[in-house]
Enzyme design. Structure first.
Site, PDB file in Angstrom:
ATOM      1  N   GLY A 180      -5.580  -7.016   0.644  1.00 47.24           N
ATOM      2  CA  GLY A 180      -6.111  -6.052   1.608  1.00 47.24           C
ATOM      3  C   GLY A 180      -5.259  -4.808   1.622  1.00 47.24           C
ATOM      4  N   GLU A 181      -5.217  -4.155   2.777  1.00 46.87           N
ATOM      5  CA  GLU A 181      -4.427  -2.933   2.984  1.00 46.87           C
ATOM      6  C   GLU A 181      -4.959  -1.727   2.227  1.00 46.87           C
ATOM      7  OE1 GLU A 181      -0.317  -3.583   1.976  1.00 46.87           O
ATOM      8  OE2 GLU A 181      -0.148  -5.413   3.179  1.00 46.87           O
ATOM      9  N   GLY A 182      -5.970  -1.903   1.387  1.00 43.11           N
ATOM     10  CA  GLY A 182      -6.410  -0.824   0.512  1.00 43.11           C
ATOM     11  C   GLY A 182      -5.696  -0.840  -0.823  1.00 43.11           C
ATOM     12  N   GLU A 204      -7.215  -2.182   5.522  1.00 41.49           N
ATOM     13  CA  GLU A 204      -7.234  -2.796   6.852  1.00 41.49           C
ATOM     14  C   GLU A 204      -6.072  -3.770   7.006  1.00 41.49           C
ATOM     15  OE1 GLU A 204      -7.658  -6.142   6.243  1.00 41.49           O
ATOM     16  OE2 GLU A 204      -8.108  -5.564   4.168  1.00 41.49           O
ATOM     17  N   ILE A 244       0.830  -1.209   0.000  1.00 40.83           N
ATOM     18  CA  ILE A 244       0.000   0.000   0.000  1.00 40.83           C
ATOM     19  C   ILE A 244       0.864   1.259   0.000  1.00 40.83           C
ATOM     20  CG2 ILE A 244      -0.265   0.036   2.525  1.00 40.83           C
ATOM     21  CD1 ILE A 244      -2.839   1.127  -0.194  1.00 40.83           C
TER      22      ILE A 244
END
Length: 345
Positions: A311-313, A171, A94
């Site tokens: 994830g992580e955006g 997240e 990210i």
């Protein structure tokens, strides 16, 4: 906590925006989904010349009580804190993608089972040192849930007040695909088995165990409302994202939805006020098997499908240039009239 979310429906403005799109130097509809994005953001911003200001991704991190046992997660709970340090130090995917696309990035400790003390480059919003194990008791109290929602909303308000009008969420939390699966089962009415996937890399046998454990958890509770379901099954990072999504919609921000976990938070927000969808653009389709079912339930199509499930955006950050393209053609592409080109009759 109530959120005053308005519908973006505006027939007069929609006709003006559509006319502007259709009279660009191209066949009608030739830019496909880009045209739909431009129209949606114009309606969100209530203007014929929409613009993207200070795009930002907020990454919320939190731990889950069930992960301490290691029954549903191949990685130990300590990895949550270790990854937060990686975010802080700029070493995660990210970080790379946000830097590449000029997106501001904020890291939030929503409830990690670790003391970050006064470390810089992190927002200290910890509710508790992880949730409780919902095999034994609800993940959080109603008070903790409400406090978490308010904190998520507050962080979005701060970001908005600093000039941002387009925001995405990420997240980090070992065990959070389990929470997301339980929330998905509650809101979509799919069975738990249909909602559970590999998470951070479980193999077939371990997935079967995970399905069995989570099915028993699901059958233990009968939440009577969306917020009770969130408190029962959620994580502090998921809860803060729920509040963040609702507040961003209230503030008329464009909301970029990431993958499985963030969409689970959206399911809660959607159950509270379905007008929130007016403000959402779905960045990508996660490889986590329940995500496509979530998208189908919400009636949405993602911008990209690259087989990602990190994830992580990261889906938001990778898809953002597509949204930039939509706004740039809307504002900078010539019309048939301005270019002196004959249009279709």
């Amino acid at each position: 906590m109530n959120f005053a979310i308005e519908s973006i429906s505006n027939d007069i403005l929609e006709k003006k925006l559509q006319s502007k799109i259709d009279t660009k130097t191209k066949p009608v509809g030739a830019l496909g989904v880009l045209e739909k994005i431009a129209l949606q953001i114009g309606l969100i911003q209530n203007k014929e010349n929409p613009e993207l200001k200070q795009p930002t991704v907020l990454v919320f991190a939190g731990d889950h009580g069930i992960a301490k046992k290691g029954e549903v997660n191949p990685y130990p709970q300590e990895v949550t804190a270790q990854m937060v340090y990686n975010f802080i130090n700029g070493g995660a995917a990210i970080n790379v993608f946000c830097k590449q696309n000029n997106i501001a990035l904020k890291i939030i400790d929503a409830g990690v089972n670790h003391d970050f003390k006064e470390i810089e480059n992190i927002i200290h919003a910890k509710i508790s040192y992880g949730t409780k194990n919902y095999q034994d008791t609800p993940a959080m109290t109603q008070v903790e849930c409400a406090t978490s929602i308010k904190k998520g909303a507050h962080l979005v308000t701060e970001t908005y007040n600093n000039g941002c009008n387009i925001i995405g969420f990420g997240e980090m939390g070992i065990g959070n695909t389990s929470s997301a699966s339980l929330l998905m089962a509650y809101f979509t009415k799919n069975t738990v088995a249909e909602c559970v996937g590999s998470g951070t890399g479980l193999q077939t046998e371990a997935i079967t165990v995970k399905k069995s454990i989570l099915s028993k958890v699901f059958d233990t509770y009968t939440p009577a409302s969306p917020l009770e379901a969130l408190a029962t099954f959620g994580g502090f990072e998921i809860t803060m994202i729920t509040g963040a999504i609702l507040k961003a919609a209230e503030l008329k921000m464009t909301i970029l939805i990431d993958g499985f976990i963030v969409t689970a938070a959206l399911l809660v927000a959607h159950a509270i006020d379905n007008k929130v969808l007016d403000y959402c653009i779905f960045a990508h389709a996660s490889e986590e098997q329940g995500h496509q079912k979530m998208l189908d339930f919400l009636g949405q199509k993602p911008l990209i499908n690259l087989g990602m499930r990190l994830g992580e955006g990261t889906g938001v950050a990778v898809a953002y240039p597509i949204i930039e393209s939509a706004i740039n053609f809307m504002n900078n592409m010539a019309s048939f009239e301005s270019a002196g080109i004959s249009g279709s009759e």
